[in-house]
Design a protein around this motif. Structure first.
Motif, mmCIF file in Angstrom:
data_model
loop_
_atom_site.group_PDB
_atom_site.id
_atom_site.type_symbol
_atom_site.label_atom_id
_atom_site.label_comp_id
_atom_site.label_asym_id
_atom_site.label_seq_id
_atom_site.Cartn_x
_atom_site.Cartn_y
_atom_site.Cartn_z
ATOM 1 N N TYR A 129 0.843 -1.191 0.000
ATOM 2 C CA TYR A 129 0.000 0.000 0.000
ATOM 3 C C TYR A 129 0.882 1.246 0.000
ATOM 4 C CZ TYR A 129 0.999 0.382 5.002
ATOM 5 O OH TYR A 129 1.636 0.497 6.209
ATOM 6 N N VAL A 130 0.249 2.393 -0.228
ATOM 7 C CA VAL A 130 0.945 3.677 -0.251
ATOM 8 C C VAL A 130 0.213 4.641 0.677
ATOM 9 C CG1 VAL A 130 1.456 5.718 -1.670
ATOM 10 C CG2 VAL A 130 1.905 3.420 -2.564
ATOM 11 N N VAL A 131 0.979 5.420 1.427
ATOM 12 C CA VAL A 131 0.413 6.524 2.196
ATOM 13 C C VAL A 131 0.672 7.802 1.405
ATOM 14 C CG1 VAL A 131 0.467 7.854 4.336
ATOM 15 C CG2 VAL A 131 0.754 5.360 4.402
ATOM 16 N N LEU A 132 -0.390 8.474 1.023
ATOM 17 C CA LEU A 132 -0.306 9.691 0.226
ATOM 18 C C LEU A 132 -0.713 10.863 1.121
ATOM 19 C CD1 LEU A 132 0.374 10.071 -2.822
ATOM 20 C CD2 LEU A 132 -2.084 10.302 -3.203
ATOM 21 N N ARG A 133 0.229 11.745 1.403
ATOM 22 C CA ARG A 133 -0.060 12.898 2.269
ATOM 23 C C ARG A 133 -0.205 14.140 1.415
ATOM 24 N NH1 ARG A 133 3.686 9.780 5.188
ATOM 25 N NH2 ARG A 133 2.800 9.002 7.172
ATOM 26 N N ARG A 164 -4.134 0.088 -3.300
ATOM 27 C CA ARG A 164 -4.469 0.275 -1.878
ATOM 28 C C ARG A 164 -3.751 1.531 -1.397
ATOM 29 N NH1 ARG A 164 -2.245 -3.414 1.247
ATOM 30 N NH2 ARG A 164 -3.936 -3.865 2.692
ATOM 31 N N VAL A 165 -4.547 2.578 -1.079
ATOM 32 C CA VAL A 165 -3.967 3.881 -0.767
ATOM 33 C C VAL A 165 -4.613 4.456 0.489
ATOM 34 C CG1 VAL A 165 -3.561 6.231 -1.594
ATOM 35 C CG2 VAL A 165 -3.545 4.324 -3.212
ATOM 36 N N VAL A 166 -3.766 4.938 1.379
ATOM 37 C CA VAL A 166 -4.220 5.688 2.547
ATOM 38 C C VAL A 166 -3.923 7.154 2.265
ATOM 39 C CG1 VAL A 166 -3.937 6.067 5.025
ATOM 40 C CG2 VAL A 166 -3.770 3.742 4.076
ATOM 41 N N ALA A 190 -6.209 8.792 12.378
ATOM 42 C CA ALA A 190 -4.755 8.608 12.346
ATOM 43 C C ALA A 190 -4.382 7.622 11.242
ATOM 44 C CB ALA A 190 -4.247 8.094 13.694
ATOM 45 N N THR A 191 -3.133 7.729 10.791
ATOM 46 C CA THR A 191 -2.661 6.884 9.696
ATOM 47 C C THR A 191 -2.728 5.410 10.045
ATOM 48 O OG1 THR A 191 -1.158 8.640 8.989
ATOM 49 C CG2 THR A 191 -0.698 6.431 8.175
ATOM 50 N N GLU A 192 -2.384 5.053 11.279
ATOM 51 C CA GLU A 192 -2.362 3.652 11.687
ATOM 52 C C GLU A 192 -3.735 3.006 11.494
ATOM 53 O OE1 GLU A 192 -1.284 6.179 13.432
ATOM 54 O OE2 GLU A 192 0.908 5.855 13.372
ATOM 55 N N VAL A 197 -4.462 2.455 7.767
ATOM 56 C CA VAL A 197 -3.735 1.303 7.249
ATOM 57 C C VAL A 197 -4.444 0.001 7.635
ATOM 58 C CG1 VAL A 197 -1.589 -0.014 7.425
ATOM 59 C CG2 VAL A 197 -1.512 2.476 7.162
ATOM 60 N N ARG A 198 -4.906 -0.085 8.875
ATOM 61 C CA ARG A 198 -5.569 -1.315 9.342
ATOM 62 C C ARG A 198 -6.864 -1.581 8.592
ATOM 63 N NH1 ARG A 198 -4.380 0.652 14.532
ATOM 64 N NH2 ARG A 198 -6.585 1.190 14.837
ATOM 65 N N HIS A 199 -7.540 -0.515 8.172
ATOM 66 C CA HIS A 199 -8.877 -0.676 7.608
ATOM 67 C C HIS A 199 -8.965 -0.334 6.123
ATOM 68 C CE1 HIS A 199 -10.695 -1.428 11.538
ATOM 69 N NE2 HIS A 199 -9.958 -0.432 12.015
ATOM 70 N N VAL A 200 -7.847 -0.202 5.450
ATOM 71 C CA VAL A 200 -7.891 0.208 4.050
ATOM 72 C C VAL A 200 -8.626 -0.797 3.178
ATOM 73 C CG1 VAL A 200 -5.674 -0.852 3.431
ATOM 74 C CG2 VAL A 200 -6.496 1.167 2.175
ATOM 75 N N ASP A 201 -8.667 -2.062 3.586
ATOM 76 C CA ASP A 201 -9.344 -3.090 2.789
ATOM 77 C C ASP A 201 -10.840 -3.177 3.071
ATOM 78 O OD1 ASP A 201 -7.074 -3.974 1.391
ATOM 79 O OD2 ASP A 201 -6.467 -5.251 3.055
ATOM 80 N N ASP A 202 -11.332 -2.489 4.095
ATOM 81 C CA ASP A 202 -12.742 -2.594 4.471
ATOM 82 C C ASP A 202 -13.650 -2.021 3.379
ATOM 83 O OD1 ASP A 202 -11.744 -3.578 6.794
ATOM 84 O OD2 ASP A 202 -12.440 -1.933 8.082
ATOM 85 N N ARG A 203 -14.782 -2.684 3.187
ATOM 86 C CA ARG A 203 -15.755 -2.184 2.219
ATOM 87 C C ARG A 203 -16.475 -0.967 2.789
ATOM 88 N NH1 ARG A 203 -21.213 -5.300 1.129
ATOM 89 N NH2 ARG A 203 -22.064 -3.557 2.304
ATOM 90 N N PRO A 204 -16.614 0.107 2.020
ATOM 91 C CA PRO A 204 -17.406 1.246 2.492
ATOM 92 C C PRO A 204 -18.855 0.850 2.743
ATOM 93 C CG PRO A 204 -16.052 1.869 0.603
ATOM 94 C CD PRO A 204 -15.970 0.378 0.722
ATOM 95 N N ALA A 205 -19.558 1.651 3.504
ATOM 96 C CA ALA A 205 -20.953 1.355 3.814
ATOM 97 C C ALA A 205 -21.829 1.349 2.565
ATOM 98 C CB ALA A 205 -21.498 2.366 4.816
#
Length: 262
Positions: free
Chosen positions: A15-19, A45-47, A106-108, A111-119
């Protein structure tokens, strides 16, 4: 990159963190869009951390779900938003798109939930006004159903609904149609927008006939269905339960998006 917009990219495993920092405005939105899309297409996969990005107008927040949709939507594209002060989430609620994204402080957590399906997940496709339209719409629905892991029963009923809606649009409107799918935990909504203002007229259900079965069938298998009038056409929609996909008695629609429901 615009001098008003700064992008910092941290590539990690998978994944990538894009600030993003500076200002998100009509002027800088195209550059922000390009940066997010490139990363989503490259990695998937992007945060996106917008904590340092000033939101000039609430409407600019619609850029985020738009980028996710353009990149293919969940699960092909997965995106979490880091919004330290909650500004973007509040703006997204104001313009009614907050359920298309995940916001985290927060970023952490992102990262933990980037794969979760949106509502709420959406997908759409344009289909031609010719005999191939129904088959195109069914293939589109089958792919979405597989990606979203819909049950076989729900998928079968949804295929019937989308086929009938598109067939009606081809026969009676004679224009290109847009098929849109919207999934939440409770329902799958199927909409077909065409370019004709002529209204469909339900007829008694005749299972022997090859014509005129669309709306009666949709009335039998959907929780709700209705028609939205536009100046340049109309949208006919039907909602199916994700919990108990079965033949249901029709009832008056309470969908807030409709001008009227049948």
């Amino acid at each position: 990159m615009s001098p008003e917009l700064h992008v910092d990219q941290e590539c990690l495993v998978g994944y990538v963190v894009l600030r993003l920092s500076g200002r998100l405005s009509v002027r800088t939105a195209p550059a922000a869009r390009r940066a997010m899309l490139k990363t989503l297409f490259d990695v998937g996969r992007v945060v996106v951390d917008v904590s340092g990005l000033r939101l000039v107008t609430p409407e600019c927040v619609t850029l985020l779900p738009s980028v996710l949709t353009t990149a293919g939507g969940w699960p092909a594209a997965r995106m979490a938003i880091v919004d330290g002060d909650g500004v973007y989430e509040a703006a997204a609620r104001r313009v009614r798109c907050a359920d298309l994204l995940h916001f985290y402080p927060a970023t952490e957590a992102g990262v933990r939930h980037v794969d979760d399906r949106p509502a709420r997940v959406t997908r759409d496709v344009s289909v031609p006004a010719d005999p191939s339209a129904s088959a195109t719409a069914r293939r589109f629905l089958q792919q979405a159903a597989a990606d979203w892991e819909l049950s076989p029963d729900l998928t079968e009923i949804a295929q019937l609904v989308v086929s009938e809606l598109v067939s009606n649009a081809v026969e009676h409107a004679g224009t290109t149609s847009t098929v849109a799918l919207e999934l939440t935990d409770e329902r799958l909504k199927i909409s077909v927008r065409d370019g004709s203002t002529t209204q469909p007229v339900p007829r008694p259900l005749d299972m022997v006939s090859f014509r005129g079965r669309g709306l009666p069938l949709i009335d039998r298998v959907s929780q709700q269905w209705g028609i939205i009038d536009h100046q340049d056409g109309k949208t006919v929609w039907a909602a199916l339960s994700t919990e108990a996909p079965a033949v249901a008695e029709s009832e008056e629609s309470s969908d807030p998006e409709t001008d009227r429901a049948v």
